[in-house]
Design an enzyme around this catalytic site. Structure first.
Site, short mmCIF file in Angstrom:
data_model
loop_
_atom_site.label_atom_id
_atom_site.label_comp_id
_atom_site.label_asym_id
_atom_site.label_seq_id
_atom_site.Cartn_x
_atom_site.Cartn_y
_atom_site.Cartn_z
N ASN A 247 -11.52 -18.19 -0.63
CA ASN A 247 -10.10 -18.57 -0.74
C ASN A 247 -9.84 -19.82 0.09
O ASN A 247 -10.74 -20.35 0.72
CB ASN A 247 -9.21 -17.40 -0.32
CG ASN A 247 -9.50 -16.99 1.10
OD1 ASN A 247 -9.30 -17.75 2.04
ND2 ASN A 247 -10.01 -15.76 1.28
N ASP B 285 -10.73 -9.28 -0.80
CA ASP B 285 -10.52 -7.84 -1.04
C ASP B 285 -11.71 -7.22 -1.76
O ASP B 285 -12.01 -6.06 -1.58
CB ASP B 285 -9.25 -7.64 -1.87
CG ASP B 285 -8.00 -7.95 -1.04
OD1 ASP B 285 -8.06 -7.75 0.18
OD2 ASP B 285 -7.01 -8.42 -1.62
N LYS C 175 2.56 -3.01 4.71
CA LYS C 175 1.21 -3.14 5.32
C LYS C 175 1.21 -2.64 6.76
O LYS C 175 0.24 -2.05 7.21
CB LYS C 175 0.77 -4.61 5.31
CG LYS C 175 0.11 -4.97 4.01
CD LYS C 175 -0.28 -6.41 3.92
CE LYS C 175 -0.46 -6.74 2.46
NZ LYS C 175 -0.61 -8.12 2.17
#
Ligand code: C5P
Length: 405
Positions: free
Chosen positions: A215, A284, A344
């Site tokens: 990313n 992830d 979260k």
């Protein structure tokens, strides 16, 4: 018996530029030394028109540094060595001209060069005529320096040498000494003996020997946190994915590539970790199989399906550990920031979460700046858009307040 003063052992590089307030620098130097500081002086060529190098040498007890190109001076403490020597660089008086040169990043004489070369904090004490101080260019220059994390001390208001009355006076020597003492005492030693682990950067999940999934994280936020936490006295371990950044001074860095490696490195050090800050943008999922050789295009087959498997959630596992440290997570979101962040916080059992809206231009991923909303179970704190180092400082202040409760 040696007497410990507020600045005992502190190394202060006093940079003097050419303004009338330079005459106060002899007094300033004496008062810094009264507090135990070791003061070395750098003068610009115009500063020497206002106060003599001989006076400054006598009060500081060291030869004055003023020439970038003097081989004799460089044979003593060279300019890079001097830049590294300082615990803080104090620019007093900082004229409009010096401030403009700092903003532009010039290295046109010894003092400006030192300011570029120093890894230490720089405090700027503006001193100039009030009109010059209020001029749009000066105001803009000062705000850029503040955004870069330089400390702006002053100016004071009152009668000026030119007869005007207004803002632009250099702070008085005793006020500057008080600022220096505050700087070393209040926010900067709060993490003494505290072990902080920070994850930073992206992870790379290999598909084959030449390709990976990753990313846009640059690692700048995590590295800024590491640098500032170390300056606030912490023992910092930085677990970093692949980034193109230099390790901050006195920070222990562990390089990893994959989420699994980051997970292992994070859990290995937990018995000596007091605060864990998960700043990394961890993938992830990872490819289930890493091909041993480069994957080849298949003739006549137009699609390719990759099977991905879930990576462990590093901070959630840290927060489950029996040696659970104080846990701070990040949430990079593109919408409903508060809602996702709070979810979260709860789901991963964190103490704090710092959320940013990465859809907004000029902040977050791969940018120099960031803005954060920080949530605990009961409170919310907002950190305005600023240079990542300034944001790191404010976030660490919040972490400290919550951690010590
Ligand atoms: O990816 P996500 O939005 O869940 O990330 C939230 C927080 O969890 C971040 O602090 C991130 O560093 C951390 N995280 C982690 N391990 C993962 C995924 C995220 O530690 N596998």
């Amino acid at each position: 018996m040696s007497v410990i003063h507020a600045l005992t052992g502190k190394k202060i590089l006093l940079g003097i530029s050419g303004g009338i307030a330079a005459y106060k620098c002899a007094e300033l130097t004496r008062r810094l030394k009264d507090q135990g500081a070791d003061v070395r002086i750098v003068m610009t060529s115009s500063a020497k028109e206002f106060i003599t190098p001989l006076t400054m040498q006598a009060v500081s007890g060291h030869a004055i540094a003023d020439d970038l190109l003097d081989p004799n001076a460089e044979a003593g403490m060279g300019h890079i060595e001097l830049a590294k020597w300082a615990d803080i660089v104090l620019l007093a008086p900082a004229t409009a001209n010096l401030i403009a040169r700092l903003r532009a990043g010039l290295a046109d004489e010894l003092l400006t060069t030192l300011c570029l070369a120093t890894p230490s904090p720089i405090a700027v004490s503006p001193a100039m005529n009030m009109e010059m101080y209020q001029a749009a260019a000066t105001q803009e220059n000062i705000s850029v320096l503040a955004l870069r994390g330089l400390l702006i001390w002053g100016p004071g208001e009152g009668p000026q040498a030119c007869g005007d009355i207004g803002p632009g006076r250099m702070l008085e020597p005793q006020q500057l000494v008080a600022r220096v003492v505050d700087f070393f005492n209040v926010p900067h030693a709060v993490f003494a003996d505290v072990n902080i682990t920070i994850t930073a950067g992206p992870t790379q999940e290999a598909l084959d020997p030449v390709r990976y999934i990753s990313n846009h994280s640059s690692g700048k936020m995590g590295f800024s946190l590491a640098e500032v936490a170390q300056k606030m006295g912490a023992n910092v371990t930085l677990i970093s994915g692949p980034v193109n950044l230099t390790t901050p001074t006195n920070v222990k860095r562990i390089d990893v590539k994959t989420a699994l490696e980051m997970h292992k490195a994070s859990l290995e050090n937990l018995n000596s970790c007091d605060i864990f800050i998960a700043c990394a943008a961890v993938a992830d999922y990872r490819p289930e199989v890493v091909a041993q050789h480069k994957m080849k295009k298949q003739q006549g087959i137009d699609d390719l399906t990759l099977k991905l498997v879930k990576n462990p959630d590093i901070i959630a596992d840290v927060a489950k550990d029996k040696n659970r440290p104080f846990c701070v997570g990040f949430a990079a979101e593109t919408k409903d920031v508060e809602c996702y962040a709070k979810d979260k916080l709860k789901r991963k059992n964190l103490d704090l979460i710092a959320a940013n809206d990465v859809a907004k231009a000029g902040q977050g991923f791969n940018s120099e700046k960031n803005a954060l909303s920080v949530f605990s179970a009961q409170q919310r704190f907002d950190i305005k858009l600023a240079d990542k180092k300034a944001v790191a400082h404010q976030l660490l202040e919040i972490i400290y307040q919550q951690y010590k409760q």
